[in-house]
Design a protein around this motif. Structure first.
Motif, PDB file in Angstrom:
ATOM      1  N   UNK A 182       0.884  -1.270   0.031  1.00 34.01           N
ATOM      2  CA  UNK A 182       0.219  -0.071   0.020  1.00 34.01           C
ATOM      3  C   UNK A 182       0.934   1.164   0.030  1.00 34.01           C
ATOM      4  N   UNK A 183       0.372   2.542   0.259  1.00 31.37           N
ATOM      5  CA  UNK A 183       1.061   3.765   0.064  1.00 31.37           C
ATOM      6  C   UNK A 183       2.062   3.620   1.024  1.00 31.37           C
ATOM      7  N   UNK A 184       1.913   2.984   2.294  1.00 31.15           N
ATOM      8  CA  UNK A 184       2.944   2.950   3.444  1.00 31.15           C
ATOM      9  C   UNK A 184       3.637   1.924   3.411  1.00 31.15           C
ATOM     10  N   UNK A 185       3.926   1.094   2.417  1.00 28.56           N
ATOM     11  CA  UNK A 185       4.700  -0.012   2.288  1.00 28.56           C
ATOM     12  C   UNK A 185       4.357  -1.324   3.035  1.00 28.56           C
ATOM     13  N   UNK A 186       3.129  -1.460   3.340  1.00 33.22           N
ATOM     14  CA  UNK A 186       2.648  -2.974   3.847  1.00 33.22           C
ATOM     15  C   UNK A 186       1.731  -3.413   2.849  1.00 33.22           C
ATOM     16  N   UNK A 187       1.973  -4.942   2.950  1.00 31.18           N
ATOM     17  CA  UNK A 187       1.001  -5.675   2.314  1.00 31.18           C
ATOM     18  C   UNK A 187      -0.107  -6.215   3.010  1.00 31.18           C
ATOM     19  N   UNK A 188      -0.147  -6.342   4.283  1.00 29.76           N
ATOM     20  CA  UNK A 188      -1.279  -6.698   4.887  1.00 29.76           C
ATOM     21  C   UNK A 188      -1.779  -8.120   4.727  1.00 29.76           C
ATOM     22  N   UNK A 189      -0.923  -8.952   4.680  1.00 34.77           N
ATOM     23  CA  UNK A 189      -1.109 -10.443   4.331  1.00 34.77           C
ATOM     24  C   UNK A 189      -2.361 -11.095   4.707  1.00 34.77           C
ATOM     25  N   UNK A 190      -2.726 -10.841   6.002  1.00 36.39           N
ATOM     26  CA  UNK A 190      -3.827 -11.612   6.629  1.00 36.39           C
ATOM     27  C   UNK A 190      -5.188 -10.781   6.517  1.00 36.39           C
ATOM     28  N   UNK A 191      -5.141  -9.651   6.060  1.00 37.30           N
ATOM     29  CA  UNK A 191      -6.385  -9.033   5.712  1.00 37.30           C
ATOM     30  C   UNK A 191      -7.215  -9.537   4.576  1.00 37.30           C
ATOM     31  N   UNK A 192      -8.670  -9.659   4.922  1.00 38.47           N
ATOM     32  CA  UNK A 192      -9.538 -10.092   3.692  1.00 38.47           C
ATOM     33  C   UNK A 192      -9.322  -9.159   2.569  1.00 38.47           C
ATOM     34  N   UNK A 193      -9.518  -9.894   1.438  1.00 39.91           N
ATOM     35  CA  UNK A 193      -9.511  -9.252   0.019  1.00 39.91           C
ATOM     36  C   UNK A 193     -10.540  -8.604  -0.362  1.00 39.91           C
ATOM     37  N   UNK A 194     -10.758  -7.590  -0.582  1.00 41.27           N
ATOM     38  CA  UNK A 194     -11.987  -6.868  -1.176  1.00 41.27           C
ATOM     39  C   UNK A 194     -12.308  -7.355  -2.524  1.00 41.27           C
ATOM     40  N   UNK A 195     -13.416  -7.151  -3.211  1.00 39.54           N
ATOM     41  CA  UNK A 195     -13.647  -7.449  -4.411  1.00 39.54           C
ATOM     42  C   UNK A 195     -12.939  -6.456  -5.402  1.00 39.54           C
ATOM     43  N   UNK A 196     -12.827  -5.271  -4.986  1.00 36.40           N
ATOM     44  CA  UNK A 196     -12.115  -4.386  -5.812  1.00 36.40           C
ATOM     45  C   UNK A 196     -10.345  -4.757  -5.902  1.00 36.40           C
ATOM     46  N   UNK A 197      -9.923  -5.352  -4.817  1.00 41.20           N
ATOM     47  CA  UNK A 197      -8.644  -5.844  -4.760  1.00 41.20           C
ATOM     48  C   UNK A 197      -8.423  -7.084  -5.635  1.00 41.20           C
ATOM     49  N   UNK A 198      -9.532  -8.103  -5.616  1.00 39.54           N
ATOM     50  CA  UNK A 198      -9.384  -9.316  -6.386  1.00 39.54           C
ATOM     51  C   UNK A 198      -9.540  -8.582  -7.903  1.00 39.54           C
ATOM     52  N   UNK A 199     -10.238  -7.886  -8.327  1.00 36.17           N
ATOM     53  CA  UNK A 199     -10.303  -7.592  -9.562  1.00 36.17           C
ATOM     54  C   UNK A 199      -8.874  -6.906 -10.118  1.00 36.17           C
ATOM     55  N   UNK A 200      -8.232  -5.970  -9.259  1.00 34.69           N
ATOM     56  CA  UNK A 200      -6.871  -5.454  -9.721  1.00 34.69           C
ATOM     57  C   UNK A 200      -5.768  -6.700  -9.869  1.00 34.69           C
ATOM     58  N   UNK A 201      -5.807  -7.455  -8.971  1.00 36.56           N
ATOM     59  CA  UNK A 201      -4.852  -8.749  -8.946  1.00 36.56           C
ATOM     60  C   UNK A 201      -4.954  -9.499 -10.048  1.00 36.56           C
ATOM     61  N   UNK A 202      -6.442  -9.760 -10.384  1.00 34.77           N
ATOM     62  CA  UNK A 202      -6.600 -10.723 -11.535  1.00 34.77           C
ATOM     63  C   UNK A 202      -6.045  -9.916 -13.069  1.00 34.77           C
ATOM     64  N   UNK A 203      -6.567  -8.564 -13.157  1.00 41.11           N
ATOM     65  CA  UNK A 203      -5.995  -7.717 -14.149  1.00 41.11           C
ATOM     66  C   UNK A 203      -4.563  -7.549 -14.246  1.00 41.11           C
ATOM     67  N   UNK A 204      -3.889  -7.581 -13.162  1.00 43.51           N
ATOM     68  CA  UNK A 204      -2.271  -7.517 -13.297  1.00 43.51           C
ATOM     69  C   UNK A 204      -2.000  -9.091 -13.632  1.00 43.51           C
ATOM     70  N   UNK A 205      -2.528  -9.773 -13.399  1.00 44.07           N
ATOM     71  CA  UNK A 205      -2.061 -11.331 -13.870  1.00 44.07           C
ATOM     72  C   UNK A 205      -2.520 -11.169 -15.515  1.00 44.07           C
ATOM     73  N   UNK A 206      -3.464 -10.804 -15.991  1.00 39.46           N
ATOM     74  CA  UNK A 206      -3.802 -10.908 -17.276  1.00 39.46           C
ATOM     75  C   UNK A 206      -2.521 -10.040 -18.048  1.00 39.46           C
ATOM     76  N   UNK A 207      -2.408  -8.867 -17.394  1.00 39.40           N
ATOM     77  CA  UNK A 207      -1.352  -7.947 -18.072  1.00 39.40           C
ATOM     78  C   UNK A 207      -0.005  -8.914 -17.888  1.00 39.40           C
ATOM     79  N   UNK A 208       0.602  -9.540 -17.034  1.00 36.70           N
ATOM     80  CA  UNK A 208       1.789 -10.208 -17.021  1.00 36.70           C
ATOM     81  C   UNK A 208       1.853 -11.399 -18.148  1.00 36.70           C
ATOM     82  N   UNK A 209       0.397 -11.973 -18.276  1.00 37.40           N
ATOM     83  CA  UNK A 209       0.441 -13.072 -19.270  1.00 37.40           C
ATOM     84  C   UNK A 209       0.620 -12.619 -20.651  1.00 37.40           C
ATOM     85  N   UNK A 210      -0.127 -11.201 -20.759  1.00 35.22           N
ATOM     86  CA  UNK A 210       0.070 -10.605 -22.339  1.00 35.22           C
ATOM     87  C   UNK A 210       1.348 -10.096 -22.517  1.00 35.22           C
ATOM     88  N   UNK A 211       2.046  -9.368 -21.363  1.00 36.77           N
ATOM     89  CA  UNK A 211       3.165  -8.408 -21.771  1.00 36.77           C
ATOM     90  C   UNK A 211       4.246  -9.028 -21.449  1.00 36.77           C
TER      91      UNK A 211
END
Length: 544
Positions: free
Chosen positions: A501-530
């Motif tokens: 996050x903006x403060x340098x924390x990953x927050x591994x044990x926090x629940x994933x929000x629906x928006x964060x899930x969308x961003x994570x999956x889109x970045x996965x697609x970007x990795x696959x494509x590029x």
């Protein structure tokens, strides 16, 4: 080099795919094709290669035909026929080669070794009045494919030798071939780069006169070398298309653009005017592109994502039916359930099941037998006979299955009639998300950020990229990351799929929000494509 890369455009059609659409498919996803062992490339209409048998490069163009048929036992027979000529039409090449191929699966079915060798051959070349006839051809090729839920990786090698008679007894030309290949295949693209070396040696025979004044000097021995770098790829890009009118019900939507091409760099070291002590060194580049395909994605109507930081990511995934609805309230700040994450994962990244493709791969490759993304196959008549070949990712041909009674759900807490059941079942079978017990999946349980990152890296099959030992991670809460998730989180942040996050924390044990899930999956697609394309194509094409 820059000219060639521009010619490649956004994507390249794998020749294994080009060939297989003409014939019955072989098993598994797209694999290395025997079509490229000659150093030529094609699109869906034309084929071209440089011929070096005279000691000088001669460009030949024309057509090819591929026929694949079942062989004896577990073998498959592939026949490739070429009809080529140069621009004058006077110099010609005709070639027909039949390969016998066999596949062997590892016990867990996660790897397959495919071997092929020449069974029959015929080749005749006429250039400047000199005739080259292929008298003997030996070639053995072996490829190993490592299969993962999202990506199949493969590499292979082959060795071979061709022996030509030149004007019957005027001379003999030997061509030794050595090559290796590496590639991948997934829902958002495929790429394969081959590196081939041909060593040519010409020896005069009993005839001491040349065939024509303008042709090669058949009385002199010579040797040469040609090094090929061949890339074959297919890319699918997603872009936003805005609408110009003011009075329209939606501002715009996403478009998937799919195109292929194939490209070759051939560096040669040949005798200068058949004087073996002087050398002619040069480089040839050429490429083909396929006709592009486009497909507009569904436009959602969510009332609570406007101006949200993940609005674009949410809309992109809605277009591929990653979510269970297309309108109403999306709830971007709400935690995502295990069921919804499994559905979005499978639909977005294109996990392959034994019965056929899931997610976007069902449409974007133009498969005629499969529905648009997110819709189920509805056969008019049930299949009654199992086919000899399984699902083929290169052609989208689904396996014909014997009609059976639907299997009961393996989960006590999730029935087959629940929306998203198929995706959950597939995700569990592929080991992307495991159940909380042997009988329960906990579909409405919540997912943590480190669990989601681990699931994605597991699906990509790249957890082994993490260094051995407890490597530090670039997050202030590094110590809070679970030991079982460290390798996956290391890889995910290296690939750009996760960040702090903006403060340098990953927050591994926090629940994933629906928006964060969308961003994570889109970045996965970007990795696959590029990123993968840069590693398998751009970097290798620029290697010396």
């Amino acid at each position: 080099m820059g000219k060639l890369l521009r010619g490649i455009g956004s994507a390249v059609l794998l020749l294994g795919f080009t060939a297989s659409i003409l014939v019955n498919p072989s098993t598994a996803r797209a694999e290395s094709s025997n079509l490229t062992v000659e150093g030529g490339v094609s699109n869906e209409y034309d084929y071209s290669e440089y011929v070096f048998v005279t000691g000088e490069p001669v460009l030949m163009k024309g057509t090819f035909k591929v026929t694949v048929s079942p062989g004896t036992g577990d073998t498959t027979t592939t026949k490739i026929t070429y009809t080529l000529a140069d621009d004058t039409g006077k110099n010609k090449l005709s070639r027909s080669t039949t390969f016998v191929e066999m596949s062997a699966n590892r016990e867990d079915q996660n790897q397959v070794v495919r071997t092929s060798q020449v069974d029959k051959f015929s080749e005749n070349i006429q250039i400047d009045g000199v005739k080259y006839k292929l008298e003997d051809y030996r070639l053995n090729k072996s490829t190993i494919m490592d299969k993962h839920p999202v990506v199949d990786y493969y590499s292979g090698n082959w060795e071979g030798r061709k022996i030509y008679s030149v004007n019957k007894t005027a001379g003999r030309l030997t061509v030794d071939v050595s090559a290796n290949t590496v590639g991948y295949d997934h829902n958002w693209g495929r790429s394969e780069t081959q590196r081939t070396t041909q060593i040519l040696q010409y020896t005069p025979g009993s005839t001491t006169t040349t065939a024509a004044a303008s042709g090669p000097d058949l009385t002199k021995s010579w040797d040469g070398q040609v090094d090929y770098t061949i890339n074959l790829s297919t890319d699918r890009e997603m872009s936003y298309q805005s609408n110009d009118p003011v009075n329209i019900s939606f501002n715009g939507g996403y478009l998937i653009h799919e195109q292929g091409s194939s490209a070759v760099i051939a560096k040669y070291d040949l005798p200068y005017q058949w004087n073996n002590s002087s050398r002619d060194r040069g480089e040839k580049e050429w490429s083909w592109q396929t006709t592009p395909k486009v497909h507009r994605l569904f436009v959602p109507n969510y009332e609570d994502i406007r101006n949200h930081w993940a609005e674009g990511d949410i809309q992109r995934l809605a277009g591929v039916k990653a979510w269970g609805m297309q309108q109403g309230y999306f709830g971007p700040s709400q935690p995502i359930t295990r069921l919804d994450f499994a559905r979005a994962f499978v639909q977005t990244l294109g996990v392959i099941s034994p019965e056929g493709p899931q997610g976007m791969i069902a449409y974007t490759a133009g498969y005629p037998n499969l529905p648009p993304p997110g819709e189920k196959v509805t056969a008019k008549k049930p299949a009654t006979k199992a086919s000899a070949s399984g699902y083929n990712g290169a052609t989208g041909t689904p396996r014909n299955k014997t009609k059976t009674t639907p299997q009961p759900s393996p989960f006590a807490d999730l029935g087959p009639t629940v929306s998203g059941y198929d995706e959950v079942k597939l995700a569990e079978e592929k080991g992307i998300l495991t159940g909380v017990s042997s009988t329960r999946f906990d579909p409405y349980g919540l997912l943590t950020r480190e669990q989601a990152a681990t699931a994605i890296v597991r699906g990509l099959g790249l957890a082994t990229m993490a260094p051995s030992g407890a490597s530090p991670l670039p997050f202030y809460d590094d110590a809070d990351i679970s030991p079982w998730a460290r390798d996956s989180i290391y890889v995910a942040q290296e690939l750009g799929i996760i960040s702090g996050d903006a403060y340098g924390y990953f927050r591994p044990g926090e629940t994933l929000t629906r928006a964060e899930a969308a961003a994570m999956l889109v970045r996965s697609v970007d990795f696959l494509q590029h990123t993968m394309k840069q590693d398998y194509r751009d970097r290798l094409l620029n290697m010396n």
